[in-house]
Design a protein around this motif. Structure first.
Motif, PDB file in Angstrom:
ATOM      1  N   PRO A   1      40.715  40.546  39.851  1.00 43.81           N
ATOM      2  CA  PRO A   1      41.080  41.320  38.656  1.00 43.81           C
ATOM      3  C   PRO A   1      40.368  40.837  37.393  1.00 43.81           C
ATOM      4  O   PRO A   1      40.174  39.638  37.193  1.00 43.81           O
ATOM      5  CB  PRO A   1      42.584  41.100  38.544  1.00 43.81           C
ATOM      6  CG  PRO A   1      42.848  39.819  39.281  1.00 43.81           C
ATOM      7  CD  PRO A   1      41.843  39.772  40.381  1.00 43.81           C
ATOM      8  N   ASP A   2      39.964  41.793  36.574  1.00 42.99           N
ATOM      9  CA  ASP A   2      39.378  41.516  35.266  1.00 42.99           C
ATOM     10  C   ASP A   2      40.519  41.570  34.256  1.00 42.99           C
ATOM     11  O   ASP A   2      40.904  42.649  33.793  1.00 42.99           O
ATOM     12  CB  ASP A   2      38.304  42.559  34.940  1.00 42.99           C
ATOM     13  CG  ASP A   2      37.633  42.309  33.597  1.00 42.99           C
ATOM     14  OD1 ASP A   2      38.151  41.509  32.808  1.00 42.99           O
ATOM     15  OD2 ASP A   2      36.587  42.949  33.341  1.00 42.99           O
ATOM     16  N   TYR A   3      41.084  40.415  33.937  1.00 41.51           N
ATOM     17  CA  TYR A   3      42.277  40.405  33.102  1.00 41.51           C
ATOM     18  C   TYR A   3      41.998  40.835  31.668  1.00 41.51           C
ATOM     19  O   TYR A   3      42.876  41.388  31.004  1.00 41.51           O
ATOM     20  CB  TYR A   3      42.946  39.030  33.151  1.00 41.51           C
ATOM     21  CG  TYR A   3      43.673  38.805  34.464  1.00 41.51           C
ATOM     22  CD1 TYR A   3      44.786  39.568  34.790  1.00 41.51           C
ATOM     23  CD2 TYR A   3      43.210  37.873  35.379  1.00 41.51           C
ATOM     24  CE1 TYR A   3      45.446  39.392  35.993  1.00 41.51           C
ATOM     25  CE2 TYR A   3      43.869  37.699  36.596  1.00 41.51           C
ATOM     26  CZ  TYR A   3      44.982  38.456  36.898  1.00 41.51           C
ATOM     27  OH  TYR A   3      45.617  38.302  38.095  1.00 41.51           O
ATOM     28  N   ALA A   4      40.795  40.613  31.181  1.00 48.36           N
ATOM     29  CA  ALA A   4      40.463  41.099  29.841  1.00 48.36           C
ATOM     30  C   ALA A   4      40.519  42.630  29.803  1.00 48.36           C
ATOM     31  O   ALA A   4      41.041  43.228  28.847  1.00 48.36           O
ATOM     32  CB  ALA A   4      39.072  40.610  29.438  1.00 48.36           C
TER      33      ALA A   4
ATOM     34  N   PRO B   1      51.222  44.921  40.997  1.00 49.73           N
ATOM     35  CA  PRO B   1      51.186  44.925  42.464  1.00 49.73           C
ATOM     36  C   PRO B   1      51.544  43.558  43.040  1.00 49.73           C
ATOM     37  O   PRO B   1      51.133  42.520  42.509  1.00 49.73           O
ATOM     38  CB  PRO B   1      49.741  45.313  42.789  1.00 49.73           C
ATOM     39  CG  PRO B   1      48.962  44.943  41.573  1.00 49.73           C
ATOM     40  CD  PRO B   1      49.883  45.121  40.412  1.00 49.73           C
ATOM     41  N   ARG B   2      52.267  43.575  44.137  1.00 44.14           N
ATOM     42  CA  ARG B   2      52.690  42.332  44.780  1.00 44.14           C
ATOM     43  C   ARG B   2      51.509  41.580  45.384  1.00 44.14           C
ATOM     44  O   ARG B   2      51.562  40.358  45.556  1.00 44.14           O
ATOM     45  CB  ARG B   2      53.724  42.629  45.862  1.00 44.14           C
ATOM     46  CG  ARG B   2      53.215  43.542  46.954  1.00 44.14           C
ATOM     47  CD  ARG B   2      54.329  44.081  47.835  1.00 44.14           C
ATOM     48  NE  ARG B   2      54.929  43.061  48.660  1.00 44.14           N
ATOM     49  CZ  ARG B   2      54.459  42.683  49.856  1.00 44.14           C
ATOM     50  NH1 ARG B   2      53.358  43.253  50.328  1.00 44.14           N
ATOM     51  NH2 ARG B   2      55.062  41.779  50.555  1.00 44.14           N
ATOM     52  N   ASN B   3      50.405  42.290  45.713  1.00 44.91           N
ATOM     53  CA  ASN B   3      49.256  41.632  46.343  1.00 44.91           C
ATOM     54  C   ASN B   3      48.154  41.286  45.340  1.00 44.91           C
ATOM     55  O   ASN B   3      47.009  41.057  45.712  1.00 44.91           O
ATOM     56  CB  ASN B   3      48.680  42.510  47.461  1.00 44.91           C
ATOM     57  CG  ASN B   3      48.238  43.873  46.959  1.00 44.91           C
ATOM     58  OD1 ASN B   3      48.585  44.284  45.859  1.00 44.91           O
ATOM     59  ND2 ASN B   3      47.471  44.584  47.772  1.00 44.91           N
ATOM     60  N   LEU B   4      48.496  41.232  44.056  1.00 43.48           N
ATOM     61  CA  LEU B   4      47.529  40.841  43.028  1.00 43.48           C
ATOM     62  C   LEU B   4      47.173  39.360  43.214  1.00 43.48           C
ATOM     63  O   LEU B   4      48.038  38.516  43.435  1.00 43.48           O
ATOM     64  CB  LEU B   4      48.136  41.067  41.647  1.00 43.48           C
ATOM     65  CG  LEU B   4      47.226  40.831  40.444  1.00 43.48           C
ATOM     66  CD1 LEU B   4      46.097  41.854  40.413  1.00 43.48           C
ATOM     67  CD2 LEU B   4      48.030  40.895  39.147  1.00 43.48           C
ATOM     68  N   GLN B   5      45.864  39.036  43.100  1.00 47.34           N
ATOM     69  CA  GLN B   5      45.398  37.668  43.315  1.00 47.34           C
ATOM     70  C   GLN B   5      44.889  37.040  42.014  1.00 47.34           C
ATOM     71  O   GLN B   5      44.807  37.697  40.982  1.00 47.34           O
ATOM     72  CB  GLN B   5      44.281  37.653  44.365  1.00 47.34           C
ATOM     73  CG  GLN B   5      44.709  38.173  45.737  1.00 47.34           C
ATOM     74  CD  GLN B   5      43.596  38.100  46.763  1.00 47.34           C
ATOM     75  OE1 GLN B   5      42.643  37.322  46.629  1.00 47.34           O
ATOM     76  NE2 GLN B   5      43.706  38.907  47.811  1.00 47.34           N
ATOM     77  N   ASN B   6      44.584  35.743  42.097  1.00 45.54           N
ATOM     78  CA  ASN B   6      44.039  34.991  40.961  1.00 45.54           C
ATOM     79  C   ASN B   6      44.970  35.062  39.744  1.00 45.54           C
ATOM     80  O   ASN B   6      44.546  35.396  38.635  1.00 45.54           O
ATOM     81  CB  ASN B   6      42.649  35.499  40.577  1.00 45.54           C
ATOM     82  CG  ASN B   6      41.656  35.388  41.720  1.00 45.54           C
ATOM     83  OD1 ASN B   6      41.899  34.698  42.696  1.00 45.54           O
ATOM     84  ND2 ASN B   6      40.527  36.084  41.608  1.00 45.54           N
ATOM     85  N   ILE B   7      46.231  34.738  39.967  1.00 43.03           N
ATOM     86  CA  ILE B   7      47.230  34.843  38.909  1.00 43.03           C
ATOM     87  C   ILE B   7      47.073  33.701  37.916  1.00 43.03           C
ATOM     88  O   ILE B   7      47.153  32.519  38.298  1.00 43.03           O
ATOM     89  CB  ILE B   7      48.658  34.799  39.500  1.00 43.03           C
ATOM     90  CG1 ILE B   7      48.793  35.791  40.663  1.00 43.03           C
ATOM     91  CG2 ILE B   7      49.685  35.073  38.417  1.00 43.03           C
ATOM     92  CD1 ILE B   7      48.532  37.219  40.299  1.00 43.03           C
ATOM     93  N   PRO B   8      46.850  34.005  36.630  1.00 43.22           N
ATOM     94  CA  PRO B   8      46.733  32.931  35.635  1.00 43.22           C
ATOM     95  C   PRO B   8      48.106  32.455  35.166  1.00 43.22           C
ATOM     96  O   PRO B   8      49.095  33.196  35.238  1.00 43.22           O
ATOM     97  CB  PRO B   8      45.979  33.616  34.494  1.00 43.22           C
ATOM     98  CG  PRO B   8      46.372  35.057  34.605  1.00 43.22           C
ATOM     99  CD  PRO B   8      46.580  35.337  36.070  1.00 43.22           C
ATOM    100  N   PHE B   9      48.168  31.207  34.699  1.00 43.20           N
ATOM    101  CA  PHE B   9      49.383  30.662  34.109  1.00 43.20           C
ATOM    102  C   PHE B   9      49.115  30.307  32.655  1.00 43.20           C
ATOM    103  O   PHE B   9      47.980  29.996  32.270  1.00 43.20           O
ATOM    104  CB  PHE B   9      49.858  29.421  34.878  1.00 43.20           C
ATOM    105  CG  PHE B   9      50.261  29.713  36.293  1.00 43.20           C
ATOM    106  CD1 PHE B   9      51.340  30.532  36.561  1.00 43.20           C
ATOM    107  CD2 PHE B   9      49.548  29.175  37.360  1.00 43.20           C
ATOM    108  CE1 PHE B   9      51.720  30.813  37.872  1.00 43.20           C
ATOM    109  CE2 PHE B   9      49.917  29.446  38.669  1.00 43.20           C
ATOM    110  CZ  PHE B   9      51.005  30.269  38.926  1.00 43.20           C
TER     111      PHE B   9
END
Length: 497
Positions: free
Chosen positions: A441-444, A223-231
């Motif tokens: 978001p729970d990336y795990a 999704p384009r509005n996904l937040q807390n993007i990790p690098f």
């Protein structure tokens, strides 16, 4: 004397032949002409034995070689491999020209050697017209095939990369170039770059994960509005955003391309830092290593659909055209795409894929329509129709699409495409508000969903039929709830259509 001269002009040599003999010569002319038209050099053998046999022999040797290659590699695979190899096409063009010239020569010489001198008037004109048509039947397809080969060779150079991205999964040599590669992951970006727009923002972002052994493919929508993007740990942006790209609604996935462009100084020598950052962000979101990328802009998408002759879609809900949200109110609507099965041109296909202002779930409804569009385009590709429209399609691809798959690897990718086609339906798993929290978001958990979608053996067993209630798993299509509400689970890519 004058009477004798007049007699010679009106009655050419051989006019003393009976009508039956003249008819026999006319039939012989047409028979041999047809033979040379159908099989190069065949009709020339009676009058020019050596030349006819050389042309016929070359044709037979070439035909046997082509058939043997097709049988060894498979017809579809053979066409794909030749069609994506600039080296092979470099041989195809002169072969077509020389072969067509020899074929036409055989037709012309057959007509010249067997055209009865005693036949005059309309009958002679008709014979010459048939001979000209025979030449055209050979020359026109050869010229078109040569044109297509030249277009394709130029297209490969213009669209595909000359070098492989660093760290990308690479096919090897041998019978199966993908034998040492389990999966290859490709980022698909629909860019909103275009007139009146500054920079690039991914309007649509998907990742295709391909099992190189079976061709099984899963398409993930981000999704384009996904937040807390990790690098990633090796990203220069990690030092600036150690806890991820996190500042609320001002730090969304759609802005990471611009973020990379604004920090281009951190990526010296990188021609596209925006793409580099987007690939890294998509990799961290899904837990997949991104190998390659494909980018198409809005103008290119519109022209692509038009070049394909439109796309048939079963529209599930009314979609507004020209609309946007200002102050919480939908404004600017110029029309609607109404529910029902219909064929959309490029303009309407673009709005069907992009509109979100008046949708039930906003961005997430749009994501469902986007995967529906991808599935429809894939399923409706008609090789014969695409061949007829190929010059227009090639022009669209050249001007609006960028792919970083290296040209040298295209024959291996042709084999992989064949496996995808033989491997069954393409699956899709979008990340939406129905299976994740886009604001936190729970990336795990997302990585686990992705792993289960990519590898079916990792999925938990389906609940027994005696179970009264269950919570549907986003990665388990068998647990779809019985509701008319849209669900975002692992399913066939066309399930939302």
């Amino acid at each position: 004397m004058s009477g004798a001269g007049q007699h010679r002009r009106d009655h050419p040599p051989g006019s003393g032949l009976s009508e039956r003999a003249r008819s026999r010569r006319v039939r012989r002319f047409y028979l041999l002409l047809a033979a040379s038209t159908l099989v190069p050099g065949l009709g020339l053998i009676p009058s020019r034995r050596r030349t006819g046999r050389v042309i016929l022999g070359a044709f037979v040797v070439g035909l046997v070689g082509v058939v043997a290659y097709a049988l060894a590699k498979g017809v579809t695979a053979s066409v794909l491999r030749v069609g994506v190899s600039r080296e092979a096409l470099a041989w195809v063009v002169p072969a077509l020209l020389v072969g067509a010239a020899a074929w036409v020569y055989g037709i012309v010489m057959t007509a010249r050697d067997n055209l009865p001198r005693e036949v005059v008037g309309r009958r002679r004109v008709a014979m010459l017209a048939v001979a000209s048509l025979a030449v055209l039947l050979v020359a026109a397809p050869a010229a078109q095939a040569t044109r297509y080969a030249l277009i394709q060779r130029s297209l490969i150079a213009d669209v595909f990369s000359a070098i492989r991205p660093d760290g990308a999964a690479a096919p090897g040599e041998g019978e199966d170039p993908w034998a040492d590669v389990d999966h290859v992951n490709v980022l698909l970006v629909g860019s909103d770059a275009g007139p009146g727009r500054t920079g690039v923002r991914p309007d649509s972002t998907m990742v295709a994960s391909i099992d190189t052994d079976t061709g099984r493919t899963v398409l993930f929508g981000i999704p384009r509005n996904l937040q807390n993007i990790p690098f990633g740990s090796d990203s220069p942006l990690r030092a600036i955003y150690p806890d991820g790209y996190s500042c609320g609604s001002e730090c969304l996935f759609e802005y990471v391309w611009t973020l990379g462009t604004e920090h281009a100084d951190l990526f010296p020598g990188d021609a596209s830092p925006g793409l580099t950052v987007t690939k890294d962000a998509a990799s961290q979101v899904l837990g997949l290593k991104i190998d390659y990328s494909t980018i198409i802009d809005l103008k290119g998408f519109t022209e692509l659909v038009d070049a394909m002759g439109g796309v048939e879609i079963d529209v599930k809900e009314r979609v507004c055209i020209g609309c946007k949200v200002e102050g919480g109110v939908v404004v600017g609507t110029t029309g609607y795409i109404e529910p029902g099965v219909q064929r959309l041109d490029g303009f309407h296909a673009l709005w069907y894929s992009r509109s979100r202002a008046d949708s039930r779930d906003g961005d997430f409804s749009r994501m469902r329509r986007q995967r529906c569009m991808v599935g429809a385009l894939i399923n409706q590709v008609n090789p014969v129709e695409m061949l007829r429209r190929y010059p227009a399609l090639a022009a669209v691809l050249r001007d609006n699409v960028a792919v970083d798959i290296p040209q040298a690897d295209l024959p291996a990718w042709a084999m992989l495409v064949e496996r995808i086609q033989d491997g069954g339906a393409i699956k899709s798993l979008p990340l939406t508000n129905r299976n994740i929290d886009v604001t936190a978001p729970d990336y795990a958990a997302i990585h686990q969903m992705v792993r289960e979608a990519v590898d079916p053996s990792l999925r938990p067993p389906a609940p027994s039929t005696s179970t009264t209630t269950t919570t549907p798993s986003p990665s388990d299509p068998s647990s779809s709830p019985t509701t008319e509400e849209p669900t975002d689970e692992l399913s066939d890519i066309t399930a939302t259509c």
